[in-house]
Design an enzyme around this catalytic site. Structure first.
Site, PDB file in Angstrom:
ATOM      1  N   GLU A   1       0.826  -1.209   0.000  1.00  0.00           N
ATOM      2  CA  GLU A   1       0.000   0.000   0.000  1.00  0.00           C
ATOM      3  C   GLU A   1       0.864   1.264   0.000  1.00  0.00           C
ATOM      4  O   GLU A   1       0.539   2.235  -0.675  1.00  0.00           O
ATOM      5  CB  GLU A   1      -0.964   0.008   1.190  1.00  0.00           C
ATOM      6  CG  GLU A   1      -2.133  -0.945   1.012  1.00  0.00           C
ATOM      7  CD  GLU A   1      -2.950  -0.632  -0.236  1.00  0.00           C
ATOM      8  OE1 GLU A   1      -3.030   0.548  -0.637  1.00  0.00           O
ATOM      9  OE2 GLU A   1      -3.496  -1.567  -0.834  1.00  0.00           O
TER      10      GLU A   1
ATOM     11  N   TYR B   1      -6.885   6.601   3.944  1.00  0.00           N
ATOM     12  CA  TYR B   1      -6.943   5.606   2.882  1.00  0.00           C
ATOM     13  C   TYR B   1      -6.126   4.367   3.249  1.00  0.00           C
ATOM     14  O   TYR B   1      -6.587   3.231   3.156  1.00  0.00           O
ATOM     15  CB  TYR B   1      -6.451   6.176   1.531  1.00  0.00           C
ATOM     16  CG  TYR B   1      -6.169   5.031   0.593  1.00  0.00           C
ATOM     17  CD1 TYR B   1      -7.225   4.378  -0.042  1.00  0.00           C
ATOM     18  CD2 TYR B   1      -4.878   4.514   0.444  1.00  0.00           C
ATOM     19  CE1 TYR B   1      -6.999   3.260  -0.823  1.00  0.00           C
ATOM     20  CE2 TYR B   1      -4.640   3.395  -0.333  1.00  0.00           C
ATOM     21  CZ  TYR B   1      -5.704   2.778  -0.965  1.00  0.00           C
ATOM     22  OH  TYR B   1      -5.476   1.659  -1.705  1.00  0.00           O
TER      23      TYR B   1
ATOM     24  N   ASP C   1      -9.725   4.919  -3.284  1.00  0.00           N
ATOM     25  CA  ASP C   1      -8.555   5.457  -3.985  1.00  0.00           C
ATOM     26  C   ASP C   1      -9.010   6.116  -5.282  1.00  0.00           C
ATOM     27  O   ASP C   1     -10.210   6.163  -5.577  1.00  0.00           O
ATOM     28  CB  ASP C   1      -7.487   4.363  -4.210  1.00  0.00           C
ATOM     29  CG  ASP C   1      -7.818   3.478  -5.398  1.00  0.00           C
ATOM     30  OD1 ASP C   1      -9.015   3.429  -5.785  1.00  0.00           O
ATOM     31  OD2 ASP C   1      -6.907   2.851  -5.952  1.00  0.00           O
TER      32      ASP C   1
ATOM     33  N   CYS D   1     -11.887   0.665 -16.325  1.00  0.00           N
ATOM     34  CA  CYS D   1     -12.422   2.032 -16.342  1.00  0.00           C
ATOM     35  C   CYS D   1     -11.284   3.010 -16.084  1.00  0.00           C
ATOM     36  O   CYS D   1     -11.272   3.747 -15.110  1.00  0.00           O
ATOM     37  CB  CYS D   1     -13.515   2.174 -15.287  1.00  0.00           C
ATOM     38  SG  CYS D   1     -14.449   3.699 -15.473  1.00  0.00           S
TER      39      CYS D   1
ATOM     40  N   CYS E   1     -15.161   0.166 -22.208  1.00  0.00           N
ATOM     41  CA  CYS E   1     -16.550  -0.094 -21.819  1.00  0.00           C
ATOM     42  C   CYS E   1     -17.051  -1.414 -22.388  1.00  0.00           C
ATOM     43  O   CYS E   1     -17.939  -2.045 -21.802  1.00  0.00           O
ATOM     44  CB  CYS E   1     -17.438   1.053 -22.268  1.00  0.00           C
ATOM     45  SG  CYS E   1     -16.870   2.639 -21.619  1.00  0.00           S
TER      46      CYS E   1
ATOM     47  N   CYS F   1     -16.523  -3.976 -19.821  1.00  0.00           N
ATOM     48  CA  CYS F   1     -16.916  -3.602 -18.461  1.00  0.00           C
ATOM     49  C   CYS F   1     -18.117  -4.424 -18.000  1.00  0.00           C
ATOM     50  O   CYS F   1     -19.133  -4.499 -18.706  1.00  0.00           O
ATOM     51  CB  CYS F   1     -17.257  -2.120 -18.432  1.00  0.00           C
ATOM     52  SG  CYS F   1     -17.809  -1.574 -16.809  1.00  0.00           S
TER      53      CYS F   1
ATOM     54  N   CYS G   1     -24.014   1.884 -16.119  1.00  0.00           N
ATOM     55  CA  CYS G   1     -23.158   3.076 -16.004  1.00  0.00           C
ATOM     56  C   CYS G   1     -23.893   4.320 -16.521  1.00  0.00           C
ATOM     57  O   CYS G   1     -24.269   4.414 -17.690  1.00  0.00           O
ATOM     58  CB  CYS G   1     -21.867   2.859 -16.809  1.00  0.00           C
ATOM     59  SG  CYS G   1     -20.803   4.319 -16.820  1.00  0.00           S
TER      60      CYS G   1
HETATM   61 FE1  SF4 Z   1     -16.171   2.875 -16.874  1.00  0.00          FE
HETATM   62 FE2  SF4 Z   1     -18.772   3.141 -17.327  1.00  0.00          FE
HETATM   63 FE3  SF4 Z   1     -17.147   2.437 -19.324  1.00  0.00          FE
HETATM   64 FE4  SF4 Z   1     -17.629   0.728 -17.332  1.00  0.00          FE
HETATM   65  S1  SF4 Z   1     -19.084   1.513 -18.825  1.00  0.00           S
HETATM   66  S2  SF4 Z   1     -15.619   1.197 -18.248  1.00  0.00           S
HETATM   67  S3  SF4 Z   1     -17.809   2.106 -15.597  1.00  0.00           S
HETATM   68  S4  SF4 Z   1     -17.131   4.375 -18.219  1.00  0.00           S
END
Ligand code: SF4
Length: 298
Positions: A46, A129, A147, A200, A207, A210, A216
């Site tokens: 860390e 943190y 973070d 992200c 995305c 993701c 999102c």
């Molecule tokens: Fe990031 Fe949203 Fe794209 Fe997922 S969909 S990578 S959370 S911007």
């Protein structure tokens, strides 16, 4: 992040948890501090990861723990050796603080990293943190671990914004607390951090990979551009930081004290060089000795 982000409906919140935790099970990078690492190893990771990317931390982390597998081992050496071993990770005050924390752990906790948040927070160099991260990752506690990666993911998914504010706000903490699952909170902390680090990302979010793309809000709004205060990258060339780095490199790479005349060779601007050297001395990273010699702290 706006303070007015509408909360997710419960069904979406459950899905957010499931999707991100499942994705983490499948996709988490195999990092040494995630493999049955001791609390001390987690703490070292860390400190190193605070301002340095994983790829640069990995070799330094392995070498550090090979040499100092316990807080007592590190506390038994001089702070200067910690600074030397910190090498090119940058922001070497972290090495001093880690050494001071190791010393405090030996003095106050019989050489064992404490498991309470208050005791962690009382250690030198351990802020909100880091204390939450150690408590979560080393002891499996339920903590809000915020973070920059987690903050960016929450800003996008929940806040519908490209970036979070420059500094952590109370609204972000409140939101993160409401998102924290009752079970698996420590995995949630690691998973959201990982999602921000590898999918992200700040500049080029992936995305299509993701796990929560359909939840999102930033994506749903067609990626409105950030309109907050100007975000400055950290300048390096020609800065006092670069000058400090050059001075530190000479001191690290030289086994004994270094004459001032040698330090004078590393940077042409005398005014800036003196300022940087004064700053290093003030920070406790460099010790002025007799006869114009300088060394790492002894
Ligand atoms: Fe990031 Fe949203 Fe794209 Fe997922 S969909 S990578 S959370 S911007």
């Amino acid at each position: 992040m706006t303070t007015s982000a509408t909360p997710l409906p419960l069904a979406d919140l459950t899905r957010l948890h499931d999707e991100i935790l499942d994705w983490f099970t499948r996709a988490a990078r195999d990092l040494p501090w995630r493999r049955d690492a001791s609390p001390w190893a987690v703490m070292v990771s860390e400190f190193m990861l605070q301002q340095t990317p994983v790829s640069r931390v990995l070799p330094a982390y392995e070498a550090w723990l090979g040499r100092w597998p316990t807080p007592a081992a590190l506390a038994g050496e001089s702070p200067g050796e910690a600074v030397r071993a910190w090498g090119r990770l940058g922001y070497p005050r972290r090495a001093l603080r880690l050494h001071a924390a190791a010393t405090a752990i030996v003095d106050r906790h019989d050489g064992e990293v404490p498991d309470s948040l208050d005791a962690l927070l009382a250690l030198p160099g351990v802020g909100a943190y880091t204390a939450a991260a150690i408590s979560s990752f080393a002891f499996g506690r339920r903590e809000v671990v915020l973070d920059t990666n987690v903050r960016r993911v929450f800003a996008r998914v929940i806040g519908g914004e490209q970036f979070p504010p420059a500094a952590v706000t109370g609204a972000e903490r409140d939101l993160a607390a409401t998102l924290l699952p009752v079970r698996d909170a420590h995995r949630w902390a690691a998973a959201t951090m990982e999602l921000g680090a590898v999918v992200c990302t700040a500049r080029t979010p992936r995305c299509d990979e993701c796990p929560v793309a359909d939840l999102c809000r930033w994506r749903a709004a067609d990626y409105p551009a950030y309109d907050g205060p100007v975000r400055r990258g950290q300048a390096w060339h020609g800065t006092d930081r670069q000058c400090r780095g050059r001075l530190m490199a000479v001191l690290r790479d030289t086994p004994g004290p270094v004459p001032k005349s040698t330090l004078d060779l590393v940077w042409p601007d005398a005014l800036q060089r003196e300022r940087a050297l004064d700053g290093l001395v003030a920070d406790g990273l460099v010790e002025p000795l007799a006869d114009g010699l300088f060394s790492l702290p002894r």
